[in-house]
Design a protein around this motif. Structure first.
Motif, PDB file in Angstrom:
ATOM      1  N   GLY A  79       0.812  -1.201   0.000  1.00  0.00           N
ATOM      2  CA  GLY A  79       0.000   0.000   0.000  1.00  0.00           C
ATOM      3  C   GLY A  79       0.850   1.257   0.000  1.00  0.00           C
ATOM      4  N   ILE A  80       0.191   2.374  -0.248  1.00  0.00           N
ATOM      5  CA  ILE A  80       0.911   3.651  -0.310  1.00  0.00           C
ATOM      6  C   ILE A  80       1.530   4.014   1.039  1.00  0.00           C
ATOM      7  N   PHE A  81       0.840   3.695   2.137  1.00  0.00           N
ATOM      8  CA  PHE A  81       1.391   4.032   3.448  1.00  0.00           C
ATOM      9  C   PHE A  81       2.608   3.177   3.774  1.00  0.00           C
ATOM     10  N   ASP A  82       2.592   1.918   3.357  1.00  0.00           N
ATOM     11  CA  ASP A  82       3.761   1.056   3.547  1.00  0.00           C
ATOM     12  C   ASP A  82       4.955   1.585   2.767  1.00  0.00           C
ATOM     13  N   LYS A  83       4.686   2.056   1.558  1.00  0.00           N
ATOM     14  CA  LYS A  83       5.755   2.591   0.723  1.00  0.00           C
ATOM     15  C   LYS A  83       6.344   3.861   1.348  1.00  0.00           C
ATOM     16  N   LEU A  84       5.483   4.752   1.852  1.00  0.00           N
ATOM     17  CA  LEU A  84       5.957   5.978   2.503  1.00  0.00           C
ATOM     18  C   LEU A  84       6.749   5.657   3.771  1.00  0.00           C
ATOM     19  N   LYS A  85       6.277   4.683   4.523  1.00  0.00           N
ATOM     20  CA  LYS A  85       6.971   4.275   5.742  1.00  0.00           C
ATOM     21  C   LYS A  85       8.360   3.729   5.419  1.00  0.00           C
ATOM     22  N   SER A  86       8.440   2.933   4.375  1.00  0.00           N
ATOM     23  CA  SER A  86       9.715   2.374   3.949  1.00  0.00           C
ATOM     24  C   SER A  86      10.679   3.470   3.502  1.00  0.00           C
ATOM     25  N   GLN A  87      10.169   4.432   2.758  1.00  0.00           N
ATOM     26  CA  GLN A  87      11.006   5.543   2.297  1.00  0.00           C
ATOM     27  C   GLN A  87      11.513   6.366   3.473  1.00  0.00           C
ATOM     28  N   ALA A  88      10.662   6.580   4.474  1.00  0.00           N
ATOM     29  CA  ALA A  88      11.066   7.349   5.653  1.00  0.00           C
ATOM     30  C   ALA A  88      12.165   6.610   6.423  1.00  0.00           C
ATOM     31  N   ARG A  89      12.039   5.295   6.541  1.00  0.00           N
ATOM     32  CA  ARG A  89      13.082   4.512   7.215  1.00  0.00           C
ATOM     33  C   ARG A  89      14.403   4.602   6.472  1.00  0.00           C
ATOM     34  N   ASN A  90      14.328   4.525   5.144  1.00  0.00           N
ATOM     35  CA  ASN A  90      15.550   4.604   4.340  1.00  0.00           C
ATOM     36  C   ASN A  90      16.219   5.959   4.507  1.00  0.00           C
ATOM     37  N   LYS A  91      15.438   7.031   4.508  1.00  0.00           N
ATOM     38  CA  LYS A  91      15.993   8.377   4.698  1.00  0.00           C
ATOM     39  C   LYS A  91      16.630   8.492   6.078  1.00  0.00           C
ATOM     40  N   GLY A  92      15.959   7.958   7.087  1.00  0.00           N
ATOM     41  CA  GLY A  92      16.496   7.996   8.445  1.00  0.00           C
ATOM     42  C   GLY A  92      17.807   7.243   8.547  1.00  0.00           C
ATOM     43  N   LYS A  93      17.878   6.102   7.919  1.00  0.00           N
ATOM     44  CA  LYS A  93      19.106   5.291   7.934  1.00  0.00           C
ATOM     45  C   LYS A  93      20.238   6.016   7.214  1.00  0.00           C
ATOM     46  N   GLN A  94      19.911   6.637   6.073  1.00  0.00           N
ATOM     47  CA  GLN A  94      20.927   7.394   5.338  1.00  0.00           C
ATOM     48  C   GLN A  94      21.454   8.553   6.178  1.00  0.00           C
ATOM     49  N   GLY A  95      20.560   9.249   6.869  1.00  0.00           N
ATOM     50  CA  GLY A  95      20.971  10.358   7.720  1.00  0.00           C
ATOM     51  C   GLY A  95      21.836   9.888   8.872  1.00  0.00           C
ATOM     52  N   SER A  96      21.473   8.765   9.451  1.00  0.00           N
ATOM     53  CA  SER A  96      22.238   8.197  10.552  1.00  0.00           C
ATOM     54  C   SER A  96      23.638   7.792  10.092  1.00  0.00           C
ATOM     55  N   ASP A  97      23.720   7.161   8.931  1.00  0.00           N
ATOM     56  CA  ASP A  97      25.024   6.755   8.390  1.00  0.00           C
ATOM     57  C   ASP A  97      25.882   7.975   8.048  1.00  0.00           C
TER      58      ASP A  97
END
Length: 61
Positions: free
Chosen positions: A2-20
């Motif tokens: 679903g669209i919310f799952d996709k947005l959630k996944s994108q937010a996690r990826n952005k957070g991980k990139q920022g953390s790295d």
């Protein structure tokens, strides 16, 4: 997926990139002297934010 799952996944990826990115900058500033402590801190913060769960399961794209 679903669209919310996709947005959630994108937010996690952005957070991980920022953390790295933050980890790399801190290691550069300290010359790598405190790499182990920085890594431990990063893992602790990611765990509190629930980001560590993503490492154990494959991405469901």
């Amino acid at each position: 997926m679903g669209i919310f799952d996709k947005l959630k996944s994108q937010a996690r990826n952005k957070g991980k990139q920022g953390s790295d990115s933050a980890e790399r900058k801190m290691n550069e500033r300290t010359g790598g002297k405190h790499e182990d402590q920085i890594d431990a801190g990063q893992q602790r913060v990611e765990g509190q934010l629930g980001m560590d769960r993503d490492r154990e399961r494959p991405d469901q794209s």
